[in-house]
Design an enzyme around this catalytic site. Structure first.
Site, short mmCIF file in Angstrom:
data_model
loop_
_atom_site.label_atom_id
_atom_site.label_comp_id
_atom_site.label_asym_id
_atom_site.label_seq_id
_atom_site.Cartn_x
_atom_site.Cartn_y
_atom_site.Cartn_z
N ASP A 181 0.52 -1.42 0.46
CA ASP A 181 0.11 -0.23 -0.14
C ASP A 181 0.44 1.04 0.02
O ASP A 181 0.82 2.42 0.75
CB ASP A 181 -0.83 -0.32 1.31
CG ASP A 181 -1.90 -0.96 1.25
OD1 ASP A 181 -2.13 -1.86 -0.18
OD2 ASP A 181 -2.06 -1.70 2.53
N GLN A 207 1.84 -6.43 -3.12
CA GLN A 207 2.27 -6.30 -1.79
C GLN A 207 3.84 -6.03 -1.46
O GLN A 207 3.99 -3.99 -2.67
CB GLN A 207 2.60 -8.05 -1.53
CG GLN A 207 1.24 -8.93 -0.93
CD GLN A 207 0.82 -8.71 -2.07
OE1 GLN A 207 1.18 -9.80 -3.13
NE2 GLN A 207 -0.56 -8.96 -3.07
N ARG A 261 -5.82 0.68 8.43
CA ARG A 261 -4.09 0.45 8.21
C ARG A 261 -3.63 0.52 9.31
O ARG A 261 -3.73 1.71 10.36
CB ARG A 261 -3.81 0.91 7.16
CG ARG A 261 -3.77 0.17 6.05
CD ARG A 261 -3.57 1.13 4.64
NE ARG A 261 -3.96 0.88 3.12
CZ ARG A 261 -4.00 1.09 2.43
NH1 ARG A 261 -3.85 2.33 2.57
NH2 ARG A 261 -4.64 0.69 1.34
P1 GDP Z 1 -1.13 0.20 -3.45
O1 GDP Z 1 -1.71 -0.74 -3.02
O2 GDP Z 1 0.33 0.13 -3.05
O3 GDP Z 1 -1.11 0.59 -5.01
O4 GDP Z 1 -1.81 1.52 -3.28
P2 GDP Z 1 -3.02 1.15 -2.32
O5 GDP Z 1 -3.89 1.92 -3.68
O6 GDP Z 1 -3.29 0.39 -1.77
O7 GDP Z 1 -2.46 2.60 -0.92
C1 GDP Z 1 -2.09 4.14 -0.99
C2 GDP Z 1 -3.69 4.84 -1.49
O8 GDP Z 1 -2.82 6.51 -0.88
C3 GDP Z 1 -4.37 5.36 -2.04
O9 GDP Z 1 -5.54 5.60 -1.62
C4 GDP Z 1 -4.05 6.47 -3.17
O10 GDP Z 1 -4.56 7.20 -4.19
C5 GDP Z 1 -3.26 7.86 -2.43
N1 GDP Z 1 -1.88 7.53 -2.81
C6 GDP Z 1 -0.74 7.39 -3.91
N2 GDP Z 1 -0.49 8.15 -3.32
C7 GDP Z 1 -0.83 9.73 -2.93
C8 GDP Z 1 -0.25 10.68 -2.44
O11 GDP Z 1 1.60 10.74 -2.83
N3 GDP Z 1 -0.53 11.34 -1.34
C9 GDP Z 1 -1.92 11.12 -1.14
N4 GDP Z 1 -1.97 11.83 0.14
N5 GDP Z 1 -2.46 10.17 -1.40
C10 GDP Z 1 -1.83 8.79 -2.39
P1 IMO Z 2 -1.06 -4.15 -2.02
O1 IMO Z 2 -0.56 -4.78 -3.55
C1 IMO Z 2 -1.20 -4.26 1.98
C2 IMO Z 2 -1.28 -8.64 4.32
C3 IMO Z 2 -2.75 -9.07 4.15
C4 IMO Z 2 -1.87 -9.62 5.91
C5 IMO Z 2 -0.18 -10.44 4.56
C6 IMO Z 2 -0.97 -12.01 4.60
O2 IMO Z 2 -1.74 -3.42 -2.00
O3 IMO Z 2 0.35 -3.63 -1.61
P2 IMO Z 2 -2.38 -12.96 2.13
O4 IMO Z 2 -3.98 -12.25 2.29
O5 IMO Z 2 -1.38 -12.42 1.10
O6 IMO Z 2 -2.73 -14.05 2.71
O7 IMO Z 2 -2.18 -11.94 3.38
O8 IMO Z 2 0.00 -9.80 3.94
N1 IMO Z 2 -1.35 -8.27 2.55
C7 IMO Z 2 -1.46 -6.71 1.95
N2 IMO Z 2 -0.83 -5.76 2.89
N3 IMO Z 2 -0.94 -4.40 0.65
C8 IMO Z 2 -1.06 -5.91 -0.29
O9 IMO Z 2 -0.93 -5.88 -1.41
C9 IMO Z 2 -2.01 -6.82 0.73
N4 IMO Z 2 -1.47 -7.88 0.34
C10 IMO Z 2 -1.62 -9.01 1.43
O10 IMO Z 2 -2.81 -7.95 4.84
O11 IMO Z 2 -0.97 -9.10 6.85
MG MG Z 3 -2.97 -1.50 -1.89
#
Ligand code: GDP
Ligand code: IMO
Ligand code: MG
Length: 424
Positions: free
Chosen positions: A13, A220, A301
């Site tokens: 994330d 991840q 989170r």
């Molecule tokens: P990913 O799994 O790595 O693609 O990340 P996620 O999408 O799960 O979570 C990142 C969150 O932060 C999302 O809601 C994005 O829209 C947001 N986001 C990404 N870059 C930025 C940033 O530079 N600033 C802010 N405020 N939000 C961001």
């Molecule tokens: P993105 O690509 C954050 C975490 C789960 C759990 C552990 C194992 O959006 O960054 P799983 O279902 O994979 O067996 O869970 O890994 N987890 C993530 N946490 N971002 C993700 O993906 C995740 N994918 C799995 O919360 O702790």
């Molecule tokens: Mg994510």
């Protein structure tokens, strides 16, 4: 020709979806190489928000081919749902989605087992319950059902029976969905997916040979890596950059650049040690301001300060060439910002992760506190316009993990990113 691998350098994330979407403007192809629908990658374009679980984040760019590589595990039903949902929103993947025949299927009994294991464990991992762990278990046990098996009904039935028999040998018959029902559903899904199933290694290598730009998108993050992460509180795949080669079927010399996405603070979803976690109002503040809620499960989170100790590990095992620091804007209003530079543990100081790694659960972070910049950075478009204190924070990260910062993300939108170098 150039290729790039984008990976998360923390516990997921980090904002990979956004970074991949930005770079996809130049990509002819975007390839997912690990994980499954446990990922949730967010892309914001104007007022539209897309959250992608299996489809690569290049989807939102009209002309990028989207590949799900052999290193992934595929929930066929969810993939079709995602495909249909994108189509409803005006994004048609008909001629540009490709799924590896070698990728393994996540089956209903994997999801049932994931949930049951979590519910019955005295130390649950906090998985996404999307069946990821059990699906990879079956892959490595050589009882998995692969995407290519969807192309032949008879084969599919035989593989399913073998997978059920294998699981029954280990765990008894379990409370799993009946095989006839699963077979019927998969056969239907298989018919719809068949046109997308190809030898993706051949396809990707062809693109590279033709001088096209290929982006490999990790899911991840490095600290969730099954080898290098905070085992056993990890996922069941390898989210690190070198795995892009294996998870998509290209040679090592085809990976030009490893780009790590580093959140300016730190978050984690699920269980497991988190030395810099903030369980107080500051943690709550980061969660609300950064909108830190899981995109796959909606779970809040856990939030904390940036931790350079595991970031050094991530820099090393990924072979990072550069870092994008994301969500810098979330820190805009803070008076001061602590960064963990080492752990104090059993009377010693650790700059690198200790062995056994589980010891980090008792680590006391050693912080260096930097002054906040107290300026809105969300509209800033150049390095020179960033407040000096924000520049100092970024330089501190760079020096702390030995990786140059090549971009800074200051908001959700595509235009809210400052590139310091062209990396792709
Ligand atoms: P990913 O799994 O790595 O693609 O990340 P996620 O999408 O799960 O979570 C990142 C969150 O932060 C999302 O809601 C994005 O829209 C947001 N986001 C990404 N870059 C930025 C940033 O530079 N600033 C802010 N405020 N939000 C961001
Ligand atoms: P993105 O690509 C954050 C975490 C789960 C759990 C552990 C194992 O959006 O960054 P799983 O279902 O994979 O067996 O869970 O890994 N987890 C993530 N946490 N971002 C993700 O993906 C995740 N994918 C799995 O919360 O702790
Ligand atoms: Mg994510």
């Amino acid at each position: 020709m150039s290729t790039i691998v984008v990976v998360g350098a923390q516990w997921g994330d980090e904002g990979k979806g956004k970074v991949v979407d930005c770079l996809s403007a130049r990509a002819d192809m975007v390839v997912r190489f690990n994980g499954g629908a446990n990922a949730g990658h967010t892309i914001v374009v104007a007022r539209e928000e897309y959250v992608l679980h299996l489809v690569p984040s290049g989807a939102v760019r009209e002309d990028a081919a989207c590949v799900i590589g052999n290193g992934c595990v595929v929930d066929a039903g969810l993939l079709l749902e995602e495909y249909d949902d994108l189509k409803r929103r005006g994004i048609d993947l008909t001629d540009r989605l490709f799924v590896s025949g070698f990728a393994h299927l996540v089956l209903p009994h994997h999801k049932a087992a994931d949930g049951a294991l979590e519910d019955s464990s005295s130390a649950p991992i906090g998985t996404t319950r999307r069946g990821i762990g059990p699906a990879y278990c079956d892959k490595y046990a050589r009882y998995g059902v692969r995407v290519e098996d969807l192309l032949d009904d008879r084969d599919l039935r035989a593989k399913l029976e073998a997978a059920y028999a294998y699981r029954a040998r280990w765990t008894g018959s379990g409370d799993y969905p009946p095989i006839d029902e699963v077979y019927g559903q998969l056969a239907e899904e298989g018919k719809r997916l068949a046109p997308f199933i190809v030898d993706t290694s051949l396809l990707i290598n062809g693109y590279i040979a033709d001088g096209k730009n290929v982006l490999f998108e990790g899911a991840q993050g490095s600290l969730l890596d099954v080898d290098f992460g905070t085992y056993p509180f990890v996922t069941s795949s390898n989210p690190v950059a070198p795995f892009a080669a294996i998870g998509s079927g290209v040679g090592l010399d085809r990976l030009d650049y490893a780009l790590g996405v580093v959140k300016a603070y730190l978050t984690r979803v699920g269980e497991g040690p988190f030395p810099t976690e903030l369980t107080d109002s500051t943690g709550e503040y980061l969660r609300e301001r950064g909108y830190e809620y899981g995109r796959s499960t909606g779970r809040p989170r856990r939030c904390g300060w940036l931790d350079l100790v595991p970031l050094r590990l991530a820099a090393r095992v990924n072979g990072l060439h550069g870092a994008v620091v994301s969500k810098l804007d979330v820190l805009d209003e803070l008076e001061e910002i602590p960064v963990c530079t080492a752990y104090r543990l059993r009377g010693k100081i650790f700059g690198e992760m200790p062995l056994p790694v589980a010891l980090i659960a008792e680590a006391e972070p050693v912080y260096e506190t930097l002054p906040g910049w107290k300026t809105d950075t969300s509209g800033i478009t150049s390095w020179d316009d960033l407040p000096k204190k924000a520049q100092a924070y970024l330089r501190f990260i760079e020096e702390g993990c030995g990786v140059p910062v090549v971009a800074i993300s200051v908001g959700q939108r595509r235009d809210q990113i400052i590139w310091l170098e062209e990396v792709f």
